[in-house]
Scaffold this active site. Structure first.
Site, mmCIF file in Angstrom:
data_model
loop_
_atom_site.group_PDB
_atom_site.id
_atom_site.type_symbol
_atom_site.label_atom_id
_atom_site.label_comp_id
_atom_site.label_asym_id
_atom_site.label_seq_id
_atom_site.Cartn_x
_atom_site.Cartn_y
_atom_site.Cartn_z
ATOM 1 N N GLU A 121 24.343 55.542 10.745
ATOM 2 C CA GLU A 121 23.388 54.416 10.790
ATOM 3 C C GLU A 121 24.068 53.308 11.581
ATOM 4 O O GLU A 121 25.039 52.715 11.105
ATOM 5 C CB GLU A 121 23.061 53.931 9.377
ATOM 6 C CG GLU A 121 22.340 54.941 8.520
ATOM 7 C CD GLU A 121 20.900 55.159 8.936
ATOM 8 O OE1 GLU A 121 20.428 54.507 9.881
ATOM 9 O OE2 GLU A 121 20.251 56.000 8.317
ATOM 10 N N CYS B 232 21.487 44.773 10.347
ATOM 11 C CA CYS B 232 21.226 45.721 11.434
ATOM 12 C C CYS B 232 19.772 45.654 11.863
ATOM 13 O O CYS B 232 19.451 45.826 13.023
ATOM 14 C CB CYS B 232 21.577 47.133 10.973
ATOM 15 S SG CYS B 232 20.713 47.604 9.468
HETATM 16 P P1 NAD Z 1 32.325 48.530 12.278
HETATM 17 O O1 NAD Z 1 31.867 49.710 13.040
HETATM 18 O O2 NAD Z 1 33.334 47.636 12.869
HETATM 19 O O3 NAD Z 1 32.951 48.987 10.869
HETATM 20 C C1 NAD Z 1 32.227 49.806 9.974
HETATM 21 C C2 NAD Z 1 33.199 50.560 9.080
HETATM 22 O O4 NAD Z 1 33.939 51.485 9.885
HETATM 23 C C3 NAD Z 1 34.227 49.673 8.398
HETATM 24 O O5 NAD Z 1 34.429 50.139 7.088
HETATM 25 C C4 NAD Z 1 35.465 49.880 9.259
HETATM 26 O O6 NAD Z 1 36.667 49.636 8.563
HETATM 27 C C5 NAD Z 1 35.323 51.351 9.614
HETATM 28 N N1 NAD Z 1 36.067 51.786 10.823
HETATM 29 C C6 NAD Z 1 36.542 51.031 11.836
HETATM 30 N N2 NAD Z 1 37.124 51.828 12.761
HETATM 31 C C7 NAD Z 1 36.997 53.104 12.327
HETATM 32 C C8 NAD Z 1 37.372 54.377 12.851
HETATM 33 N N3 NAD Z 1 37.986 54.490 14.005
HETATM 34 N N4 NAD Z 1 37.060 55.481 12.133
HETATM 35 C C9 NAD Z 1 36.406 55.386 10.970
HETATM 36 N N5 NAD Z 1 36.022 54.210 10.410
HETATM 37 C C10 NAD Z 1 36.317 53.076 11.091
HETATM 38 O O7 NAD Z 1 31.000 47.732 11.871
HETATM 39 P P2 NAD Z 1 30.888 46.361 11.068
HETATM 40 O O8 NAD Z 1 31.321 45.242 11.954
HETATM 41 O O9 NAD Z 1 31.502 46.508 9.716
HETATM 42 O O10 NAD Z 1 29.303 46.290 10.834
HETATM 43 C C11 NAD Z 1 28.421 45.775 11.776
HETATM 44 C C12 NAD Z 1 27.714 46.879 12.524
HETATM 45 O O11 NAD Z 1 27.105 47.775 11.614
HETATM 46 C C13 NAD Z 1 26.597 46.352 13.392
HETATM 47 O O12 NAD Z 1 26.581 47.027 14.616
HETATM 48 C C14 NAD Z 1 25.352 46.711 12.598
HETATM 49 O O13 NAD Z 1 24.172 46.830 13.355
HETATM 50 C C15 NAD Z 1 25.755 47.995 11.998
HETATM 51 N N6 NAD Z 1 24.917 48.271 10.825
HETATM 52 C C16 NAD Z 1 23.990 49.279 10.894
HETATM 53 C C17 NAD Z 1 23.156 49.523 9.808
HETATM 54 C C18 NAD Z 1 22.116 50.621 9.832
HETATM 55 O O14 NAD Z 1 21.632 50.983 8.768
HETATM 56 N N7 NAD Z 1 21.757 51.170 10.967
HETATM 57 C C19 NAD Z 1 23.282 48.732 8.665
HETATM 58 C C20 NAD Z 1 24.221 47.720 8.657
HETATM 59 C C21 NAD Z 1 25.048 47.498 9.734
#
Ligand code: NAD
Length: 492
Positions: A248, A284
């Protein structure tokens, strides 16, 4: 009087495991205040959690669904009892206004209850009698699920994974985001306490832990919510062992306002403003670009500013009159500011919206006064990038073909909304490339946990919520008992 910082432990095989290294989580409203400390787990500790989940799966996969529902229902009751306290903790570590934090708990509980009520139907084996005998189709658990959640809705975007994974017979290792790790850990602890050791595990950290959780061969499925860029590295990490995945991801959700939208409808205008600025725009599915038919554009902007100035009240998340709190972290503040500055430097007009209720907090806290951007180009970064903060561009369009093209040329397709006369709006909605399109409302206001949620194109893979969101944690197994046991065209 600031509260004492709390300390969170990892949960591995039913035990709370303290770690050597911990990371502080500050309060975005008062960044000098540490709300709590979350572990920085090592790769070895992450492997221990995965091993525990793998061992637990051998027996948990045979557990009775009634037992799983009963355990989850007990957890839901405890979560309901804990909500008033945990919503406060979430508000302090995240920055979202208290009503908004409470709303997140309410959505999470609604989904967990839906999952309990529907799981039996979803995994009920199908038995088909046909001309060539009988076929049994079962929906079996997949194995160890690694669940990785973001900071913006940590409770709902973790329970959206944990509830269906456990109810369908999987075990789980969850890793929340370091930007809001505290309240969600308390929620996971409540759930873990109702399940056998090893079924629910919790680790903390950032990319290093994430990489182990997405490449370890004992992980069978990844359920990730976060940025599209992160998802790309996750897909690579997971490719060696071909893991199942639900992703997502980001979006650049548009609101399209047709010429038959009533600009004098104050409730609709309020919904529009909320769909841009709830949770300080850090959702999001927030409407991140608004296209308005040129024939009503000027009047729309005027009424929009009036509605925004009424609804947007920025300040302390614990002030009951506040609707918009600070941004969650400094990195996000800087990013949103840079997009607005870029638009300004190209000649766009930036209008500040709303009232500041707690001016003394503005300088130190991660606050941004919400802004409206007018006169941006269709392809400026403020329009085509996901801002994920309290700013929104409003742009005019001339005809439907143009606005549908503008909508669909995005690499994203999470949610969208069309505003106007309902039949007309639905006709436009049918031409939109997105996972969800809402009519005359947007963002969480139009979310319904009973139906599948997810993105098309680079906004995601698979669906969460609804019965589809439960089935996503199962493998289909077909047992064929044919009458004709041999094929006639294969020679002796
Ligand atoms: P992010 O991708 O920076 O981090 C998300 C998670 O991934 C965190 O727990 C982070 O620690 C982890 N992570 C970071 N690097 C990783 C790696 N290499 N491998 C595995 N895990 C890793 O996102 P964010 O800043 O926490 O959240 C914001 C983003 O999330 C925005 O783009 C938003 O649109 C999206 N989002 C999408 C939805 C949806 O349902 N489509 C919902 C909420 C947020």
């Amino acid at each position: 009087m600031p509260n004492e910082p709390i300390k969170i432990d990892a949960i591995i095989n039913g035990e709370k495991v303290p770690t050597k290294e911990n990371a502080p989580r500050e309060n975005p409203t008062h960044p000098d205040e540490i709300v709590g400390y979350a572990p920085l787990n090592t790769k070895e500790e992450t492997v221990q959690a995965i091993d525990a989940a793998y061992e637990a799966f051998h027996s948990w996969k045979w557990s009775d669904v009634d037992e799983r529902i009963e355990r989850m229902q007990k957890a839901i009751q405890k979560l309901k009892d804990a909500t008033p306290e945990l919503a406060k903790l979430l508000s302090r570590e995240h920055g979202k206004a208290l009503y908004d934090a409470e709303g997140e708990f309410a959505i999470s509980i609604m989904w967990m209850e839906f999952a309990c009520n529907h799981v039996k139907k979803v995994i009920e084996p199908e038995i088909k009698e046909h001309e060539n005998g009988k076929t049994i189709i079962t929906f079996d658990p997949i194995g160890v699920v690694s669940a990785i959640s973001p900071w913006n809705y940590p409770i709902s975007l973790s329970t959206i994974k944990v509830a269906p994974a456990l109810l369908t017979g999987n075990t789980i290792v969850l890793k929340p985001s370091p930007f809001a790790p505290l309240a969600v850990s308390k929620v996971i602890e409540i759930i873990a306490n109702e399940f056998p050791p090893g079924v629910v595990n919790l680790v903390h950290g950032d990319a290093e832990v994430g990489v182990e959780l997405t490449s370890n061969p004992k992980i069978a499925k990844i359920a990730f919510t976060g940025g599209t860029k992160t998802a790309k590295s996750i897909m690579k990490a997971a490719s060696d062992t071909i893991k199942k995945m639900t992703l997502e991801l980001g979006g650049n959700d548009a609101a399209i306002v047709l010429e038959d939208f009533d600009v004098n409808d104050e409730r609709a205008m309020r919904r529009m403003v909320i769909s841009n600025f709830l949770t300080a725009g850090q959702i999001c599915m927030i409407a991140k670009r608004v296209y308005v038919h040129r024939s009503i554009y000027d009047e729309f902007v005027e009424k929009y500013i009036e509605a925004a100035n009424k609804w947007i009240r920025v300040g302390d998340p614990f002030n009951p009159d506040v609707t918009v709190g600070p941004v969650n972290n400094k990195r996000q503040v800087e990013y949103v500011k840079s997009l607005v500055e870029d638009a300004k430097s190209k000649g766009a007009k930036v209008i500040q919206l709303g009232k500041i209720l707690d001016p003394e907090l503005m300088d130190n806290g991660y606050f941004l006064q919400p802004t409206l951007v007018l006169g941006a180009d269709y392809h400026d970064p403020i329009v085509v990038e996901e801002q994920f903060g309290p700013t929104v561009p409003i742009l005019p369009f001339d005809d439907e073909k143009q606005v549908i093209e503008l909508h669909n040329e995005s690499i994203y397709g999470l949610t969208s909304s069309v505003w106007g006369e309902v039949d007309h709006a639905v006709k436009v909605a049918r031409q939109i490339e997105a996972g969800t399109t809402m009519i005359n409302t947007a963002a969480v206001q139009g979310l319904d946990v009973r139906f599948p949620f997810g993105g098309v194109k680079q906004s995601g893979v698979g669906r969460e919520y609804g019965e589809e969101g439960l089935k996503a944690y199962t493998e289909t197994h077909v047992i064929n008992i044919p009458k004709n046991l041999e094929l006639p065209y294969i020679p002796e």
